[in-house]
Design an enzyme around this catalytic site. Sequence first.
Site, PDB file in Angstrom:
ATOM      1  N   LYS A  66       0.861  -1.147   0.113  1.00 20.61           N
ATOM      2  CA  LYS A  66       0.050  -0.111  -0.044  1.00 20.61           C
ATOM      3  C   LYS A  66       0.989   1.156   0.082  1.00 20.61           C
ATOM      4  O   LYS A  66       0.242   2.471  -0.164  1.00 20.61           O
ATOM      5  CB  LYS A  66      -0.904   0.150   1.099  1.00 20.61           C
ATOM      6  CG  LYS A  66      -1.874  -1.202   1.204  1.00 20.61           C
ATOM      7  CD  LYS A  66      -2.449  -1.025   2.760  1.00 20.61           C
ATOM      8  CE  LYS A  66      -3.242  -2.330   3.051  1.00 20.61           C
ATOM      9  NZ  LYS A  66      -3.663  -2.471   4.431  1.00 20.61           N
ATOM     10  N   GLU A 122       8.065   2.940  -5.716  1.00 17.80           N
ATOM     11  CA  GLU A 122       8.264   2.278  -4.286  1.00 17.80           C
ATOM     12  C   GLU A 122       8.241   3.525  -3.435  1.00 17.80           C
ATOM     13  O   GLU A 122       8.873   4.467  -3.527  1.00 17.80           O
ATOM     14  CB  GLU A 122       9.362   1.253  -4.430  1.00 17.80           C
ATOM     15  CG  GLU A 122       9.133   0.031  -4.329  1.00 17.80           C
ATOM     16  CD  GLU A 122       8.838  -0.603  -3.249  1.00 17.80           C
ATOM     17  OE1 GLU A 122       8.059  -0.175  -2.359  1.00 17.80           O
ATOM     18  OE2 GLU A 122       9.253  -1.780  -2.782  1.00 17.80           O
ATOM     19  N   ASP A 123       7.623   3.162  -2.310  1.00 20.36           N
ATOM     20  CA  ASP A 123       7.829   4.100  -1.070  1.00 20.36           C
ATOM     21  C   ASP A 123       9.192   4.212  -0.668  1.00 20.36           C
ATOM     22  O   ASP A 123       9.817   5.131  -0.643  1.00 20.36           O
ATOM     23  CB  ASP A 123       6.669   3.684  -0.064  1.00 20.36           C
ATOM     24  CG  ASP A 123       7.013   2.481   0.394  1.00 20.36           C
ATOM     25  OD1 ASP A 123       7.628   1.526  -0.026  1.00 20.36           O
ATOM     26  OD2 ASP A 123       6.015   1.857   1.460  1.00 20.36           O
ATOM     27  N   ASP A 126      14.722  -0.554   2.074  1.00 23.23           N
ATOM     28  CA  ASP A 126      14.934  -0.561   3.393  1.00 23.23           C
ATOM     29  C   ASP A 126      16.208  -1.790   2.880  1.00 23.23           C
ATOM     30  O   ASP A 126      17.426  -1.292   2.689  1.00 23.23           O
ATOM     31  CB  ASP A 126      13.898  -1.174   4.192  1.00 23.23           C
ATOM     32  CG  ASP A 126      14.433  -1.433   5.576  1.00 23.23           C
ATOM     33  OD1 ASP A 126      15.813  -1.205   5.955  1.00 23.23           O
ATOM     34  OD2 ASP A 126      13.496  -1.786   6.283  1.00 23.23           O
ATOM     35  N   LYS A 154      17.058   4.082   2.412  1.00 23.69           N
ATOM     36  CA  LYS A 154      17.843   4.147   3.551  1.00 23.69           C
ATOM     37  C   LYS A 154      19.256   3.716   3.259  1.00 23.69           C
ATOM     38  O   LYS A 154      19.715   2.822   2.630  1.00 23.69           O
ATOM     39  CB  LYS A 154      17.467   2.875   4.736  1.00 23.69           C
ATOM     40  CG  LYS A 154      16.105   3.215   5.278  1.00 23.69           C
ATOM     41  CD  LYS A 154      15.637   2.153   6.319  1.00 23.69           C
ATOM     42  CE  LYS A 154      14.040   2.700   6.541  1.00 23.69           C
ATOM     43  NZ  LYS A 154      13.690   1.670   7.704  1.00 23.69           N
ATOM     44  N   PHE A 175      13.345   3.735  11.387  1.00 20.58           N
ATOM     45  CA  PHE A 175      12.157   3.492  10.999  1.00 20.58           C
ATOM     46  C   PHE A 175      11.259   4.804  10.744  1.00 20.58           C
ATOM     47  O   PHE A 175      11.239   5.660  11.619  1.00 20.58           O
ATOM     48  CB  PHE A 175      11.444   2.446  11.852  1.00 20.58           C
ATOM     49  CG  PHE A 175      10.332   1.940  11.278  1.00 20.58           C
ATOM     50  CD1 PHE A 175      10.172   0.793  10.418  1.00 20.58           C
ATOM     51  CD2 PHE A 175       8.975   2.447  11.722  1.00 20.58           C
ATOM     52  CE1 PHE A 175       9.011   0.356   9.975  1.00 20.58           C
ATOM     53  CE2 PHE A 175       7.708   2.015  11.152  1.00 20.58           C
ATOM     54  CZ  PHE A 175       7.586   0.809  10.246  1.00 20.58           C
ATOM     55  N   VAL A 176      10.768   4.992   9.671  1.00 22.68           N
ATOM     56  CA  VAL A 176       9.966   6.272   9.314  1.00 22.68           C
ATOM     57  C   VAL A 176       8.463   5.862   8.941  1.00 22.68           C
ATOM     58  O   VAL A 176       8.233   4.889   8.585  1.00 22.68           O
ATOM     59  CB  VAL A 176      10.598   6.956   8.433  1.00 22.68           C
ATOM     60  CG1 VAL A 176      12.216   7.587   8.702  1.00 22.68           C
ATOM     61  CG2 VAL A 176      10.838   6.356   6.925  1.00 22.68           C
ATOM     62  N   ASP A 182       3.666   3.170   6.754  1.00 26.87           N
ATOM     63  CA  ASP A 182       2.708   2.925   8.003  1.00 26.87           C
ATOM     64  C   ASP A 182       3.676   2.525   9.087  1.00 26.87           C
ATOM     65  O   ASP A 182       4.805   1.652   8.957  1.00 26.87           O
ATOM     66  CB  ASP A 182       1.882   2.019   7.711  1.00 26.87           C
ATOM     67  CG  ASP A 182       2.120   0.513   7.565  1.00 26.87           C
ATOM     68  OD1 ASP A 182       3.287   0.277   6.748  1.00 26.87           O
ATOM     69  OD2 ASP A 182       1.927  -0.390   8.268  1.00 26.87           O
ATOM     70  N   ARG A 188      -0.243   6.334   7.350  1.00 29.84           N
ATOM     71  CA  ARG A 188      -0.180   6.764   6.160  1.00 29.84           C
ATOM     72  C   ARG A 188      -0.413   7.942   5.249  1.00 29.84           C
ATOM     73  O   ARG A 188       0.187   8.519   4.276  1.00 29.84           O
ATOM     74  CB  ARG A 188      -0.824   5.575   5.281  1.00 29.84           C
ATOM     75  CG  ARG A 188      -0.327   4.212   5.400  1.00 29.84           C
ATOM     76  CD  ARG A 188      -0.922   2.871   4.558  1.00 29.84           C
ATOM     77  NE  ARG A 188      -0.883   1.870   4.924  1.00 29.84           N
ATOM     78  CZ  ARG A 188       0.238   0.825   4.603  1.00 29.84           C
ATOM     79  NH1 ARG A 188       1.336   1.516   3.873  1.00 29.84           N
ATOM     80  NH2 ARG A 188       0.145  -0.231   5.155  1.00 29.84           N
TER      81      ARG A 188
HETATM   82  P1  IMP Z   1      12.609  -4.207   2.159  1.00 25.73           P
HETATM   83  O1  IMP Z   1      12.187  -5.391   1.737  1.00 25.73           O
HETATM   84  O2  IMP Z   1      13.189  -4.292   3.550  1.00 25.73           O
HETATM   85  O3  IMP Z   1      13.448  -3.215   1.325  1.00 25.73           O
HETATM   86  O4  IMP Z   1      11.292  -3.433   2.772  1.00 25.73           O
HETATM   87  C1  IMP Z   1      10.313  -2.925   2.032  1.00 25.73           C
HETATM   88  C2  IMP Z   1       9.227  -2.394   2.464  1.00 25.73           C
HETATM   89  O5  IMP Z   1       9.108  -2.573   3.948  1.00 25.73           O
HETATM   90  C3  IMP Z   1       8.605  -1.223   2.199  1.00 25.73           C
HETATM   91  O6  IMP Z   1       8.115  -1.097   0.864  1.00 25.73           O
HETATM   92  C4  IMP Z   1       7.874  -0.930   3.493  1.00 25.73           C
HETATM   93  O7  IMP Z   1       6.409  -1.329   3.060  1.00 25.73           O
HETATM   94  C5  IMP Z   1       8.344  -1.398   4.475  1.00 25.73           C
HETATM   95  N1  IMP Z   1       9.260  -0.617   5.180  1.00 25.73           N
HETATM   96  C6  IMP Z   1      10.575  -0.610   5.245  1.00 25.73           C
HETATM   97  N2  IMP Z   1      11.023   0.285   5.935  1.00 25.73           N
HETATM   98  C7  IMP Z   1       9.960   0.976   6.495  1.00 25.73           C
HETATM   99  C8  IMP Z   1      10.089   2.049   7.288  1.00 25.73           C
HETATM  100  O8  IMP Z   1      10.890   2.768   7.780  1.00 25.73           O
HETATM  101  N3  IMP Z   1       8.881   2.531   7.801  1.00 25.73           N
HETATM  102  C9  IMP Z   1       7.547   1.869   6.994  1.00 25.73           C
HETATM  103  N4  IMP Z   1       7.616   0.920   6.343  1.00 25.73           N
HETATM  104  C10 IMP Z   1       8.788   0.526   5.975  1.00 25.73           C
HETATM  105 MG    MG Z   2       4.320  -1.567   6.021  1.00 29.51          MG
END
Ligand code: IMP
Ligand code: MG
Length: 204
Positions: A66, A122-123, A126, A154, A175-176, A182, A188
């Site tokens: 989302k 993508e938002d 991480d 990040k 974490f943001v 969210d 959100r």
């Molecule tokens: P990744 O697979 O670790 O890169 O994480 C990706 C997904 O985790 C993102 O699309 C977000 O939905 C969620 N996510 C990662 N870091 C954060 C954060 O700091 N706040 C909120 N959601 C996060």
């Molecule tokens: Mg999430």
Amino acid sequence: MEGRVALSDPEDAVAASSLARGDERDKDIERVLISEREIQDKLRELGEQITRDYAGRELLLIGVLKGAFVLMADLSRHIRLPVEVDFMAVASYGAATKTSGVVRILKDLDHDLEGRDVLLVEDIIDSGLTLNYLLKNLRGRRPASLEVCALLKKTGIQRVHLDVKYVGFEIPPDFVVGYGLDFAENFRNLPYVGLLRPEAYREA
Ligand code: IMP
Ligand code: MG
């Protein structure tokens, strides 16, 4: 292209002062990391760049739900080209703040990607595991091109190498929330990106 967060930006003070005015949404926010104004300025820049890069082509934007719904709405309106949009829903996190490394497709695309110019929206990146999985999956559908636009990345904690063509802001590995992101499905709808008060995690 990649902007560092300017913590001393005077706009942060404006955004932060809205916290003091007691907007009900702001009560669990410790600090504004990227203000509404900084986000909108950056999206205008990215939109112009994407408009130039895809001139004369038919772009398909794919938002990852989302988290990307807010970014998709704002970014797409800064792209001055005909675009189509589609969404995919994946789950990589539960209510927790640690990545599981497991990605499930909850909703797949309506569009066929074969021969299309695709930009994945993508938002946040991480660990990068979600994006890595998605890119592999989408590449298998044989698009003409496949690039990524992420609002946030990040710094220095990706567990896989990723080529991300458009990045809004590099942020510290905290974490943001806000602007689509969210914590336990909340926050959100904040127009900025902020850090949660430590109590907010404990109360959840
Ligand atoms: P990744 O697979 O670790 O890169 O994480 C990706 C997904 O985790 C993102 O699309 C977000 O939905 C969620 N996510 C990662 N870091 C954060 C954060 O700091 N706040 C909120 N959601 C996060
Ligand atoms: Mg999430």
